[in-house]
Design an enzyme around this catalytic site. Structure first.
Site, PDB file in Angstrom:
ATOM      1  N   SER A 210       0.845  -1.200   0.000  1.00 55.12           N
ATOM      2  CA  SER A 210       0.000   0.000   0.000  1.00 55.12           C
ATOM      3  C   SER A 210       0.877   1.246   0.000  1.00 55.12           C
ATOM      4  O   SER A 210       2.071   1.175  -0.347  1.00 55.12           O
ATOM      5  CB  SER A 210      -0.945  -0.005   1.200  1.00 55.12           C
ATOM      6  OG  SER A 210      -1.924   0.994   1.053  1.00 55.12           O
ATOM      7  N   ASN A 211       0.313   2.378   0.346  1.00 58.15           N
ATOM      8  CA  ASN A 211       1.089   3.630   0.396  1.00 58.15           C
ATOM      9  C   ASN A 211       0.594   4.461   1.579  1.00 58.15           C
ATOM     10  O   ASN A 211      -0.265   4.021   2.340  1.00 58.15           O
ATOM     11  CB  ASN A 211       0.946   4.386  -0.932  1.00 58.15           C
ATOM     12  CG  ASN A 211      -0.503   4.650  -1.264  1.00 58.15           C
ATOM     13  OD1 ASN A 211      -1.199   5.347  -0.546  1.00 58.15           O
ATOM     14  ND2 ASN A 211      -0.988   4.051  -2.361  1.00 58.15           N
ATOM     15  N   ASP A 212       1.124   5.682   1.710  1.00 62.63           N
ATOM     16  CA  ASP A 212       0.867   6.483   2.921  1.00 62.63           C
ATOM     17  C   ASP A 212      -0.437   7.283   2.892  1.00 62.63           C
ATOM     18  O   ASP A 212      -0.686   8.088   3.788  1.00 62.63           O
ATOM     19  CB  ASP A 212       2.024   7.464   3.137  1.00 62.63           C
ATOM     20  CG  ASP A 212       3.243   6.755   3.684  1.00 62.63           C
ATOM     21  OD1 ASP A 212       3.061   5.801   4.458  1.00 62.63           O
ATOM     22  OD2 ASP A 212       4.370   7.141   3.327  1.00 62.63           O
TER      23      ASP A 212
END
Ligand code: PMT
Length: 397
Positions: A210-212
């Site tokens: 995933s990402n932030d």
């Protein structure tokens, strides 16, 4: 009233005791009520009564800033879907008409942009005084709703106009006012889909890529579009809250987001892609938790580019995409504008700690297919969202 956020302002008149039943009725109907009182109102009824019933601390003193994260009177003003002043005294009406902010109540009301509904209650001669009548007219011209007080037995011991109306009459007038208010909002009748959060691409039952992205930007946009009158669907990965009036579709992966956007697309007027969609997903999702290995290679496949696909399909739909960049922001944003056939691209610098991913703030430049770029300087995401929706409204006009 269900799930409505009500800022309930109590000012100092004998009718304060009646506003308790009004507030209780709102709570029974499912509203979330926060109370603020003028110091004079506290002379009539203890703030504790309102605190116990509303289950929120009562705001009285502008300077008792107990939570350093917020300026309380601004926070209450921004939080409220509707503000109700009940009872509204001649004094508070005069202050509001003249833009005064000398206590918590008047300061919060001066900072309020959502609808304001007033229930005046006072002595008949005070009500009929030309100054009070002029102030009421000023507030009505400002699109505040000022209820007509009832005629009947007054606290002074004689009959006259100025009584606090019955709870049922106030609720009926308020519901009519809120309905009319939403009818006249600029995005009334428009269907808007907003995406939010960083998609999760499964590796195995316990791991994902995933990402932030927190979803804050997307959720703020959904809220701003709803406040402007739109029928909003929020397709989100985030676990941030959203109001009940927003149709929320909870998803995880880019594939699920694509599915949800695609299904809604034909019927909608606006798509806002604020989500950080993973460009790749594991080619194979392991059925069981993967065991430790010295080296691991995960093969990735390309995810659908949702915005680009919708750009190909669009007929009447207005498309707003984002561009998350760390360099050459303008070049990449303009490339995304044409390649994805978007109407607006909101570019943000995601290489800085004080904005972008997972921050409460952002700074954006909005590139358009027809207008000059507009930069919105570093501000809260709610304010950025509001500005984007204002640009959207101008474009739809
Ligand atoms: O969620 P927050 O913590 O509040 O952070 C906000 C944000 C930084 C995530 C947000 O402001 C933002 O920039 N969102 C877009 C992130 C992104 O994926 O940008 P991009 O430049 O990689 O993609 C360009 C556009 O195409 C975006 O609208 C994106 O949603 C869309 N896209 C991207 C890839 C893909 N497979 N499908 C898409 O639709």
């Amino acid at each position: 009233m269900k799930d409505l956020k009500v800022a309930f302002y109590v000012t100092g008149g004998i009718a304060v005791y009646k506003s308790i039943s009004l507030m209780r009725e709102f709570i029974k109907m499912g509203a979330d009520v926060q109370v603020a009182m003028t110091p004079s109102a506290t002379e009539f009824v203890s703030p504790l009564t309102f605190q116990v019933l509303s289950k929120h601390a009562v705001h009285i003193d502008t300077f008792s800033e107990e939570d350093p994260h917020y300026v309380q009177h601004i926070h209450l003003a921004d939080w409220a879907d509707v503000s109700i002043v009940a009872p509204a005294t001649a004094n508070t009406i005069a202050k509001l008409a003249n833009g005064m902010a000398d206590n918590f109540v008047t300061s919060a009301l001066l900072a309020t942009v959502s609808p304001i509904f007033l229930v005046p209650a006072m002595n008949e001669h005070m009500l009929e005084h030309p100054a009070t009548q002029k102030n009421i007219e000023t507030l009505r011209n400002r699109h505040h709703y000022v209820m007509e007080p009832e005629t009947g037995f007054l606290a002074e011991g004689y009959s006259g106009k100025g009584r606090f109306p019955e709870t049922e009459a106030i609720i009926e007038a308020l519901e009519g006012f809120l309905m009319e208010f939403r009818e006249n909002l600029p995005l009334k009748g428009k269907k808007v889909v907003v995406t939010a959060g960083g998609t999760k691409e499964r590796i195995d039952p316990v791991r994902f890529i995933s990402n932030d992205s927190s979803g804050k930007m997307g959720h703020a946009l959904a809220e701003a579009a709803w406040s402007a009158g739109a029928e909003v669907t929020l397709i989100t990965v985030s676990d941030l809250p959203s109001r009940k009036q927003i149709n929320r579709i909870q998803i995880d992966s880019a594939a699920q987001m694509y599915e949800a956007v695609n299904q809604a697309f034909q019927e909608i007027d606006v798509l806002i892609m604020a989500a950080a969609v993973s460009d790749y997903a594991p080619l194979k999702v392991e059925e069981h938790k993967m065991k430790k290995q010295n080296q691991l290679t995960i093969e990735l496949k390309k995810n659908p580019d949702i915005l680009k696909e919708m750009g190909k399909k669009k007929t009447k739909q207005f498309l707003i995409g984002f561009a998350a960049e760390t360099e050459n922001i303008e070049t990449y944003a303009l490339k995304k504008l044409t390649e994805k056939n978007a109407d607006l691209i909101v570019a943000n610098d995601v290489g800085k700690k004080d904005r972008g991913f997972n921050s409460n703030h952002n700074e954006v430049t909005i590139y358009s297919d027809i207008n000059q770029p507009v930069t919105i300087k570093l501000s809260k995401k709610a304010e950025i969202a509001q500005s984007i929706i204002e640009i959207l409204i101008e474009r739809l006009e």
